[in-house]
Design an enzyme around this catalytic site. Structure first.
Site, short mmCIF file in Angstrom:
data_model
loop_
_atom_site.label_atom_id
_atom_site.label_comp_id
_atom_site.label_asym_id
_atom_site.label_seq_id
_atom_site.Cartn_x
_atom_site.Cartn_y
_atom_site.Cartn_z
N HIS A 121 14.87 -2.41 20.51
CA HIS A 121 16.01 -3.21 20.04
C HIS A 121 17.30 -2.53 20.42
CE1 HIS A 121 14.81 -0.44 16.82
NE2 HIS A 121 16.09 -0.35 16.52
N HIS A 123 21.27 -2.14 19.32
CA HIS A 123 22.26 -2.35 18.26
C HIS A 123 23.59 -2.73 18.90
CE1 HIS A 123 20.10 -0.08 14.96
NE2 HIS A 123 19.52 0.48 16.01
P1 5GP Z 1 16.56 2.17 14.63
O1 5GP Z 1 16.90 3.32 13.76
O2 5GP Z 1 15.07 1.98 14.80
O3 5GP Z 1 17.31 2.16 15.93
O4 5GP Z 1 17.13 0.90 13.85
C1 5GP Z 1 16.42 0.08 13.01
C2 5GP Z 1 17.41 -0.89 12.40
O5 5GP Z 1 16.70 -2.00 11.91
C3 5GP Z 1 18.21 -0.31 11.23
O6 5GP Z 1 19.60 -0.48 11.50
C4 5GP Z 1 17.75 -1.14 10.03
O7 5GP Z 1 18.79 -1.39 9.13
C5 5GP Z 1 17.24 -2.40 10.69
N1 5GP Z 1 16.14 -3.04 9.98
C6 5GP Z 1 14.99 -2.44 9.54
N2 5GP Z 1 14.17 -3.34 8.96
C7 5GP Z 1 14.81 -4.53 9.07
C8 5GP Z 1 14.46 -5.84 8.64
O8 5GP Z 1 13.40 -6.10 8.05
N3 5GP Z 1 15.35 -6.85 8.94
C9 5GP Z 1 16.54 -6.61 9.58
N4 5GP Z 1 17.34 -7.65 9.82
N5 5GP Z 1 16.90 -5.37 9.98
C10 5GP Z 1 16.04 -4.35 9.71
#
Ligand code: 5GP
Ligand code: ZN
Length: 156
Positions: A121, A123
């Site tokens: 993903h 951001h």
């Molecule tokens: P990472 O740290 O893996 O780059 O980011 C994961 C992101 O996914 C975090 O910003 C977190 O807030 C978001 N996130 C985790 N679980 C969910 C979810 O169930 N729904 C949504 N919309 N965002 C999520």
């Protein structure tokens, strides 16, 4: 991993059927493919852009491929090219519609890099003048020999 024939009947946006590689045990597969409700702000056959559940700033969104890839190493290059095109579209939209003064684009790979959800993903984080510091690091100064050695290592 399972293959799903997506009909687009649910939202009428997708039209013809396409095959999606998704994992039933992956929350982002479920969100991207509409199996779990998400606050979607863009959708096409290959991607869903949803609002982050715990945003870093107003308008923080995530670009999710509908196919499951754990990270930058698994995702095909041609899909990444489309992700970056979509990142520009979304960045322009966030700047225009939310009045963001700046945009950070962040993409974490691996636990060591802060990845917590192991479905690729991107951001897109709008920034506002006077807002809190984020996406920061401590700049280092390395001796030239060390920089040379690292350069050689990267070149392989
Ligand atoms: P990472 O740290 O893996 O780059 O980011 C994961 C992101 O996914 C975090 O910003 C977190 O807030 C978001 N996130 C985790 N679980 C969910 C979810 O169930 N729904 C949504 N919309 N965002 C999520
Ligand atoms: Zn997934």
């Amino acid at each position: 991993m399972c293959l799903l024939r997506q009909t687009g009947e649910k939202n009428g946006l997708l039209g013809k059927g396409v095959l999606i590689m998704k994992r039933d045990d992956c929350i982002f597969c479920r969100l991207a493919n509409g199996d779990v409700p998400a606050r979607s702000v863009y959708e096409d056959e290959e991607f869903n852009v949803i609002m982050d559940a715990n945003p870093a700033s107003k308008g923080h969104v995530l670009i999710l491929p509908k196919d499951h890839y754990a990270d930058i190493h698994e995702i095909p290059g041609e899909t990444v090219e489309k992700v970056m095109g979509l990142a520009k579209t979304m960045a322009d939209r966030l700047a225009r519609n939310l009045g963001a003064d700046g945009i950070n684009i962040v993409q974490n790979n691996g636990k060591a890099a802060g990845q917590t959800v192991f479905h690729f993903h991107l951001h897109i984080i709008p920034r506002y003048e006077g807002g809190p510091a984020m996406v920061t690091w401590e700049p280092q100064e390395l001796p030239a020999e060390e920089m040379d050695a690292i350069q050689e290592q990267i070149l392989g």
